[in-house]
Design a protein around this motif. Structure first.
Motif, PDB file in Angstrom:
ATOM      1  N   ALA A  92       0.858  -1.184   0.000  1.00  0.00           N
ATOM      2  CA  ALA A  92       0.000   0.000   0.000  1.00  0.00           C
ATOM      3  C   ALA A  92       0.891   1.230   0.000  1.00  0.00           C
ATOM      4  O   ALA A  92       1.950   1.242   0.632  1.00  0.00           O
ATOM      5  CB  ALA A  92      -0.909   0.009   1.226  1.00  0.00           C
ATOM      6  N   VAL A  93       0.461   2.267  -0.718  1.00  0.00           N
ATOM      7  CA  VAL A  93       1.280   3.473  -0.804  1.00  0.00           C
ATOM      8  C   VAL A  93       0.387   4.714  -0.822  1.00  0.00           C
ATOM      9  O   VAL A  93      -0.720   4.694  -1.352  1.00  0.00           O
ATOM     10  CB  VAL A  93       2.167   3.455  -2.081  1.00  0.00           C
ATOM     11  N   ARG A  94       0.890   5.767  -0.208  1.00  0.00           N
ATOM     12  CA  ARG A  94       0.268   7.093  -0.294  1.00  0.00           C
ATOM     13  C   ARG A  94       1.407   8.097  -0.246  1.00  0.00           C
ATOM     14  O   ARG A  94       2.201   8.115   0.696  1.00  0.00           O
ATOM     15  CB  ARG A  94      -0.689   7.328   0.875  1.00  0.00           C
ATOM     16  N   ALA A  95       1.520   8.915  -1.291  1.00  0.00           N
ATOM     17  CA  ALA A  95       2.587   9.910  -1.365  1.00  0.00           C
ATOM     18  C   ALA A  95       2.039  11.296  -1.030  1.00  0.00           C
ATOM     19  O   ALA A  95       0.834  11.528  -1.034  1.00  0.00           O
ATOM     20  CB  ALA A  95       3.207   9.919  -2.762  1.00  0.00           C
ATOM     21  N   GLY A  96       2.965  12.200  -0.754  1.00  0.00           N
ATOM     22  CA  GLY A  96       2.594  13.577  -0.430  1.00  0.00           C
ATOM     23  C   GLY A  96       3.310  14.040   0.819  1.00  0.00           C
ATOM     24  O   GLY A  96       4.067  13.281   1.438  1.00  0.00           O
ATOM     25  N   ARG A  97       3.103  15.290   1.175  1.00  0.00           N
ATOM     26  CA  ARG A  97       3.742  15.832   2.371  1.00  0.00           C
ATOM     27  C   ARG A  97       3.233  15.124   3.623  1.00  0.00           C
ATOM     28  O   ARG A  97       2.042  14.821   3.732  1.00  0.00           O
ATOM     29  CB  ARG A  97       3.480  17.325   2.480  1.00  0.00           C
ATOM     30  N   LEU A  98       4.137  14.886   4.546  1.00  0.00           N
ATOM     31  CA  LEU A  98       3.759  14.198   5.772  1.00  0.00           C
ATOM     32  C   LEU A  98       2.646  14.938   6.500  1.00  0.00           C
ATOM     33  O   LEU A  98       1.733  14.312   7.054  1.00  0.00           O
ATOM     34  CB  LEU A  98       4.983  14.054   6.691  1.00  0.00           C
ATOM     35  N   THR A  99       2.688  16.251   6.475  1.00  0.00           N
ATOM     36  CA  THR A  99       1.662  17.039   7.168  1.00  0.00           C
ATOM     37  C   THR A  99       0.298  16.921   6.509  1.00  0.00           C
ATOM     38  O   THR A  99      -0.711  17.287   7.111  1.00  0.00           O
ATOM     39  CB  THR A  99       2.081  18.509   7.238  1.00  0.00           C
ATOM     40  N   ASP A 100       0.254  16.426   5.279  1.00  0.00           N
ATOM     41  CA  ASP A 100      -1.025  16.245   4.584  1.00  0.00           C
ATOM     42  C   ASP A 100      -1.581  14.835   4.740  1.00  0.00           C
ATOM     43  O   ASP A 100      -2.694  14.549   4.282  1.00  0.00           O
ATOM     44  CB  ASP A 100      -0.859  16.554   3.089  1.00  0.00           C
TER      45      ASP A 100
END
Length: 268
Positions: A92-100
């Motif tokens: 499973a993956v989700r990318a983006g800024r950690l704060t988001d």
């Protein structure tokens, strides 16, 4: 390892690298069980494998849960009469800024990409040791070797799986169970469908079949690791070890474009 007749369980085996690996193993005479969360996807994968002449069955289960892992292992050992190779491929993956990132997205990556393979391997080890020679194959990611920005949690769990593999390999050394760690680079799979980044920021995708062929070759040769990406990837891995600030600078030069390309990347 002689693959002919080997009993193989592949998690996340209904598409992408998992299904391609199932096909490649079937061509070498392996007997297969593939798993996935969606019953219809499992049924379709099994039907396609059988149509190609494979001996295959499936289990619909979520390996991130205790119930799903129990059902997966029980279904596989009952169907195959034991187990020789466990391939931890579900991811499973989700990318983006950690704060988001939402907490549930972070926890999903931790549970699916790290906790599930550790606990499933623990449960499978007695069966793997019961045969003539077993193997655990952990499909991590090249991001475990070069942590890219905007993939902080995914990089962490894949690096964790890599270290788990290395430690387990040494723990099981001489006990009849080998461990192979696989580091795919960008691969053309459904998991990458929402990633909008292109070759300009380092996301060139290779066919899943190429990765699968490398995994099968690694199993057959009793390799300890398979690293995809060719000489350019290896050069970047070496640079990251010798001069990580140079890699920082390279990512900084493409940071805005990279973030824009990967922020939509989600497969949970």
């Amino acid at each position: 390892m002689d693959i002919e007749g080997k009993r193989v369980l592949i998690t996340g085996g209904t598409s992408g690298i998992g299904l391609a690996t199932a096909r490649a193993l079937a061509a070498r005479g392996a007997r297969l069980v593939v798993t996935g969360r969606r019953r219809n996807a499992v049924d379709e994968a099994v039907a396609s494998l059988r149509l190609a002449g494979a001996e295959a069955s499936g289990v619909s289960a979520d390996v991130s849960t205790e119930e799903g892992r129990t059902a997966t292992l029980l279904g596989a050992t009952r169907s195959l009469g034991g187990l020789d190779i466990l391939i931890n491929n579900a991811g499973a993956v989700r990318a983006g800024r950690l704060t988001d990132m939402r907490e549930d997205e972070i926890r999903t990556m931790v549970e699916v990409d790290l906790v599930a393979p550790i606990l499933l391997t623990r449960a499978a080890l007695p069966a793997l040791k019961d045969g003539a020679g077993g193997m655990v194959v952990n499909v991590t990611s090249a991001i475990a070797l070069i942590a890219m920005p905007f993939y902080a949690t995914y990089a962490a769990v894949k690096a964790g799986l890599s270290s788990f593999s290395e430690s387990l390999r040494r723990e099981l050394n001489g006990e009849g169970v080998r461990v192979l760690t696989v580091y795919p680079s960008g691969t053309d799979t459904p998991m990458m469908a929402t990633n909008r980044a292109g070759p300009d920021v380092g996301f060139s995708l290779e066919p899943a079949e190429h990765v699968a062929d490398a995994i099968v070759a690694g199993i057959a040769s009793d390799a300890i690791e398979v690293i995809r990406g060719g000489p350019e990837r290896q050069a970047l891995i070496d640079l990251n070890r010798k001069d990580p600030l140079a890699v920082d600078a390279r990512f900084l030069s493409i940071k805005s474009a990279f973030e824009e390309g990967v922020k939509s990347h989600s497969a949970l």
